[in-house]
Write a protein that holds these residues in place. Structure first.
Motif, PDB file in Angstrom:
ATOM      1  N   ILE A   1       5.025  -6.705  -1.166  1.00 36.42           N
ATOM      2  CA  ILE A   1       3.703  -6.101  -1.217  1.00 36.42           C
ATOM      3  C   ILE A   1       2.840  -6.698  -0.109  1.00 36.42           C
ATOM      4  CG2 ILE A   1       1.584  -5.921  -2.570  1.00 36.42           C
ATOM      5  CD1 ILE A   1       3.309  -5.679  -5.049  1.00 36.42           C
ATOM      6  N   THR A   2       2.256  -5.817   0.697  1.00 36.74           N
ATOM      7  CA  THR A   2       1.451  -6.264   1.834  1.00 36.74           C
ATOM      8  C   THR A   2      -0.017  -5.901   1.708  1.00 36.74           C
ATOM      9  OG1 THR A   2       2.085  -4.224   2.987  1.00 36.74           O
ATOM     10  CG2 THR A   2       3.381  -6.199   3.450  1.00 36.74           C
ATOM     11  N   GLN A   3      -0.340  -5.007   0.786  1.00 38.01           N
ATOM     12  CA  GLN A   3      -1.748  -4.607   0.669  1.00 38.01           C
ATOM     13  C   GLN A   3      -2.061  -4.177  -0.756  1.00 38.01           C
ATOM     14  OE1 GLN A   3      -3.358  -2.080   3.826  1.00 38.01           O
ATOM     15  NE2 GLN A   3      -4.544  -0.933   2.329  1.00 38.01           N
ATOM     16  N   LEU A   4      -3.180  -4.697  -1.268  1.00 35.58           N
ATOM     17  CA  LEU A   4      -3.684  -4.334  -2.596  1.00 35.58           C
ATOM     18  C   LEU A   4      -5.086  -3.771  -2.444  1.00 35.58           C
ATOM     19  CD1 LEU A   4      -2.714  -7.561  -4.615  1.00 35.58           C
ATOM     20  CD2 LEU A   4      -1.546  -5.375  -4.665  1.00 35.58           C
ATOM     21  N   SER A   5      -5.308  -2.594  -3.009  1.00 36.24           N
ATOM     22  CA  SER A   5      -6.641  -2.005  -2.956  1.00 36.24           C
ATOM     23  C   SER A   5      -7.602  -2.825  -3.816  1.00 36.24           C
ATOM     24  CB  SER A   5      -6.595  -0.561  -3.455  1.00 36.24           C
ATOM     25  OG  SER A   5      -7.886   0.000  -3.455  1.00 36.24           O
ATOM     26  N   LYS A   6      -8.796  -3.046  -3.306  1.00 33.82           N
ATOM     27  CA  LYS A   6      -9.794  -3.839  -4.021  1.00 33.82           C
ATOM     28  C   LYS A   6     -10.668  -2.991  -4.936  1.00 33.82           C
ATOM     29  CE  LYS A   6      -8.520  -7.665  -2.105  1.00 33.82           C
ATOM     30  NZ  LYS A   6      -7.809  -8.694  -2.887  1.00 33.82           N
ATOM     31  N   SER A   7     -10.557  -1.672  -4.824  1.00 31.09           N
ATOM     32  CA  SER A   7     -11.348  -0.791  -5.674  1.00 31.09           C
ATOM     33  C   SER A   7     -10.494   0.392  -6.108  1.00 31.09           C
ATOM     34  CB  SER A   7     -12.603  -0.295  -4.946  1.00 31.09           C
ATOM     35  OG  SER A   7     -12.247   0.435  -3.789  1.00 31.09           O
ATOM     36  N   ALA A   8     -10.838   0.979  -7.245  1.00 27.11           N
ATOM     37  CA  ALA A   8     -10.063   2.088  -7.789  1.00 27.11           C
ATOM     38  C   ALA A   8     -10.457   3.396  -7.114  1.00 27.11           C
ATOM     39  CB  ALA A   8     -10.280   2.195  -9.300  1.00 27.11           C
ATOM     40  N   ASN A   9      -9.493   4.320  -7.066  1.00 28.46           N
ATOM     41  CA  ASN A   9      -9.777   5.667  -6.609  1.00 28.46           C
ATOM     42  C   ASN A   9     -10.743   6.325  -7.598  1.00 28.46           C
ATOM     43  OD1 ASN A   9      -9.179   8.735  -6.760  1.00 28.46           O
ATOM     44  ND2 ASN A   9      -8.315   8.127  -4.792  1.00 28.46           N
ATOM     45  N   ILE A  10     -11.806   6.935  -7.085  1.00 30.32           N
ATOM     46  CA  ILE A  10     -12.857   7.470  -7.955  1.00 30.32           C
ATOM     47  C   ILE A  10     -12.312   8.560  -8.869  1.00 30.32           C
ATOM     48  CG2 ILE A  10     -15.057   8.706  -7.987  1.00 30.32           C
ATOM     49  CD1 ILE A  10     -15.788   7.314  -5.403  1.00 30.32           C
ATOM     50  N   GLN A  11     -11.388   9.372  -8.357  1.00 31.63           N
ATOM     51  CA  GLN A  11     -10.891  10.507  -9.147  1.00 31.63           C
ATOM     52  C   GLN A  11      -9.810  10.087 -10.141  1.00 31.63           C
ATOM     53  OE1 GLN A  11      -9.693  13.318  -6.143  1.00 31.63           O
ATOM     54  NE2 GLN A  11     -11.761  14.117  -5.884  1.00 31.63           N
ATOM     55  N   SER A  12      -8.807   9.326  -9.665  1.00 31.64           N
ATOM     56  CA  SER A  12      -7.684   8.973 -10.533  1.00 31.64           C
ATOM     57  C   SER A  12      -7.890   7.673 -11.297  1.00 31.64           C
ATOM     58  CB  SER A  12      -6.402   8.857  -9.698  1.00 31.64           C
ATOM     59  OG  SER A  12      -6.509   7.791  -8.758  1.00 31.64           O
ATOM     60  N   ARG A  13      -8.858   6.854 -10.873  1.00 34.47           N
ATOM     61  CA  ARG A  13      -9.110   5.549 -11.489  1.00 34.47           C
ATOM     62  C   ARG A  13      -7.884   4.638 -11.402  1.00 34.47           C
ATOM     63  NH1 ARG A  13     -14.491   5.104 -11.365  1.00 34.47           N
ATOM     64  NH2 ARG A  13     -15.470   6.993 -12.195  1.00 34.47           N
ATOM     65  N   THR A  14      -7.116   4.787 -10.345  1.00 36.97           N
ATOM     66  CA  THR A  14      -5.954   3.930 -10.122  1.00 36.97           C
ATOM     67  C   THR A  14      -6.136   3.158  -8.818  1.00 36.97           C
ATOM     68  OG1 THR A  14      -4.761   5.730  -9.001  1.00 36.97           O
ATOM     69  CG2 THR A  14      -4.399   5.451 -11.381  1.00 36.97           C
ATOM     70  N   PHE A  15      -5.332   2.102  -8.654  1.00 34.98           N
ATOM     71  CA  PHE A  15      -5.419   1.243  -7.474  1.00 34.98           C
ATOM     72  C   PHE A  15      -4.199   1.471  -6.582  1.00 34.98           C
ATOM     73  CE2 PHE A  15      -8.092  -0.583 -10.625  1.00 34.98           C
ATOM     74  CZ  PHE A  15      -9.107  -1.245  -9.967  1.00 34.98           C
ATOM     75  N   GLU A  16      -4.437   1.622  -5.283  1.00 32.29           N
ATOM     76  CA  GLU A  16      -3.339   1.853  -4.344  1.00 32.29           C
ATOM     77  C   GLU A  16      -2.729   0.530  -3.896  1.00 32.29           C
ATOM     78  OE1 GLU A  16      -3.400   4.945  -1.031  1.00 32.29           O
ATOM     79  OE2 GLU A  16      -3.422   3.076   0.135  1.00 32.29           O
ATOM     80  N   ILE A  17      -1.392   0.493  -3.879  1.00 30.72           N
ATOM     81  CA  ILE A  17      -0.650  -0.695  -3.445  1.00 30.72           C
ATOM     82  C   ILE A  17       0.379  -0.266  -2.400  1.00 30.72           C
ATOM     83  CG2 ILE A  17       0.928  -2.524  -4.177  1.00 30.72           C
ATOM     84  CD1 ILE A  17      -0.430  -2.565  -6.858  1.00 30.72           C
ATOM     85  N   GLN A  18       0.565  -1.093  -1.386  1.00 28.94           N
ATOM     86  CA  GLN A  18       1.540  -0.809  -0.333  1.00 28.94           C
ATOM     87  C   GLN A  18       2.582  -1.913  -0.270  1.00 28.94           C
ATOM     88  OE1 GLN A  18      -0.390  -0.047   3.426  1.00 28.94           O
ATOM     89  NE2 GLN A  18      -1.731   1.544   2.577  1.00 28.94           N
ATOM     90  N   SER A  19       3.839  -1.497  -0.179  1.00 33.93           N
ATOM     91  CA  SER A  19       4.947  -2.444  -0.043  1.00 33.93           C
ATOM     92  C   SER A  19       5.722  -2.092   1.216  1.00 33.93           C
ATOM     93  CB  SER A  19       5.868  -2.370  -1.262  1.00 33.93           C
ATOM     94  OG  SER A  19       6.996  -3.204  -1.076  1.00 33.93           O
ATOM     95  N   THR A  20       5.911  -3.060   2.099  1.00 33.86           N
ATOM     96  CA  THR A  20       6.586  -2.839   3.373  1.00 33.86           C
ATOM     97  C   THR A  20       8.038  -3.310   3.294  1.00 33.86           C
ATOM     98  OG1 THR A  20       4.480  -3.202   4.502  1.00 33.86           O
ATOM     99  CG2 THR A  20       6.457  -3.279   5.845  1.00 33.86           C
ATOM    100  N   PHE A  21       8.945  -2.544   3.922  1.00 36.67           N
ATOM    101  CA  PHE A  21      10.358  -2.895   3.905  1.00 36.67           C
ATOM    102  C   PHE A  21      11.043  -2.373   5.170  1.00 36.67           C
ATOM    103  CE2 PHE A  21      10.042   1.302   2.133  1.00 36.67           C
ATOM    104  CZ  PHE A  21      11.189   1.972   2.527  1.00 36.67           C
TER     105      PHE A  21
END
Length: 354
Positions: free
Chosen positions: A237-257
């Motif tokens: 995991i290389t990036q964690l969203s610090k705020s939730a998406n306004i519509q889905s109320r979920t947090f975006e996470i990115q994993s690099t490989f």
């Protein structure tokens, strides 16, 4: 004659007596059968499978749906709405940063290309002439500086006008998508193409707020496609969203490989991302399939003296197969793991998996 009549009457009387005797015996036996049934005791016995509750390590792993992108990826978008006159690349081509991908109509109403070109060529001639005159001492440095400024402004305007009709790639990579055709009107709101560096990929997925505390930068992940679940790549995991998406109320996470040698993973593909989120040692665990509902509470059937009893419990972590029991059971308890749908308090059970 009288003797014959008496003999017949005796025989008939004897037959009647026999019939009466049989009837009386038959009637007398029915109460005995009823008494036997009343004295019979029936007991319901259910065959079940059971398991001893004991502590063990519980590793919590979850799988999330995501999509793939190149680690470096750019959507190519036109700056002005003009007709596409040339497409220089096709999907799969490798391009370098600054390579021209598309050309738009340079004489179109939205283009200022030819006007800017004419102004630049004129300013360039004046600049070159003033350079020669300055060397000969025929003009002052101030006059030359004024012409030089005009030349640099004209050049900047021409470069800007050319960039609107000659669409270039901002990075080196593979053309993964072309979304337009020759003759189309370029729409500044829609990507014309996508260029990505696919040597390394990133999986983008979303998680709910309850799962966010379990993720951290550097956490190991496993990425695979449902089309080929045996091909698994390890990432971080290389990036964690610090705020939730306004519509889905979920947090975006990115994993690099790293991609495979044959570049099997492509941008735009759907993927699954498996993450080991937590691990708890000496957790009192039971099979998740053994849990039943008692009203709004979770419960299991425990076995004491070959009888089943419903016991309310509180659950903790789960790996999808086993679940932690926080309260309601203790180590050594015997619970029903199969056949509990037919049970009630006090049901006699026979354990079939001893």
């Amino acid at each position: 004659m009288k003797q014959i009549l008496n003999s017949s009457i005796s025989k008939i009387f004897g037959v009647l007596m026999l019939i009466t005797l049989f009837v009386v015996q038959a009637c007398g036996e029915k109460p005995k059968e009823t008494d036997a049934k009343d004295k019979t005791i029936y007991t319901d016995t259910i065959s079940v499978e059971a398991q001893i509750v004991e502590p063990k390590e519980l590793a919590l792993s979850k799988s999330f749906s995501g999509s793939l992108e190149g680690e470096e990826q750019a959507n190519i978008i036109a700056k002005i709405p003009e007709t596409i006159t040339k497409i220089r690349v096709k999907v799969g081509d490798y391009v370098k940063s600054g390579s021209i991908l598309f050309e738009l109509d340079k004489g179109g109403a939205a283009s200022q290309f030819y006007q800017a070109q004419a102004a630049f060529l004129n300013a360039e001639k004046n600049y070159q002439r003033m350079q020669n005159l300055l060397k000969e001492g025929a003009v002052s440095q101030q006059a030359f500086d004024g012409v030089q400024t005009q030349y640099e402004v004209a050049k900047a305007n021409f470069d800007a006008a050319r960039s609107t009709v000659e669409i270039t790639s901002p990075l080196s990579g593979v053309v993964t998508a072309i979304n337009v055709n020759l003759g189309d009107l370029a729409n500044p709101q829609l990507p014309m193409a996508t260029v990505a560096n696919i040597g390394r990929m990133k999986a983008v997925f979303n998680v709910g707020e309850s799962d966010v505390p379990s993720f951290f930068v550097g956490q190991q992940t496993k990425i695979y496609s449902e089309m080929n679940p045996d091909m698994i790549q390890t990432g971080k995991i290389t990036q964690l969203s610090k705020s939730a998406n306004i519509q889905s109320r979920t947090f975006e996470i990115q994993s690099t490989f790293s991609n495979t040698q044959d570049r099997w993973f492509k941008p735009g593909m759907f993927c699954r991302v498996a993450v080991d989120m937590k691990s708890k040692k000496d957790a009192l665990t039971i099979p998740l399939s053994a849990v039943v509902k008692s009203g709004n509470a979770d419960a299991v059937y425990i076995i004491n003296d070959s009888k089943s009893y419903l016991k309310t419990i509180t659950l903790g972590l789960s790996d999808g197969k086993n679940v932690e029991v926080i309260s309601g059971l203790k180590s050594g308890d015997k619970i029903v793991t199969l056949g509990m749908n037919n049970l009630k308090d006090g049901t006699v059970v026979v354990i079939s998996n001893k």
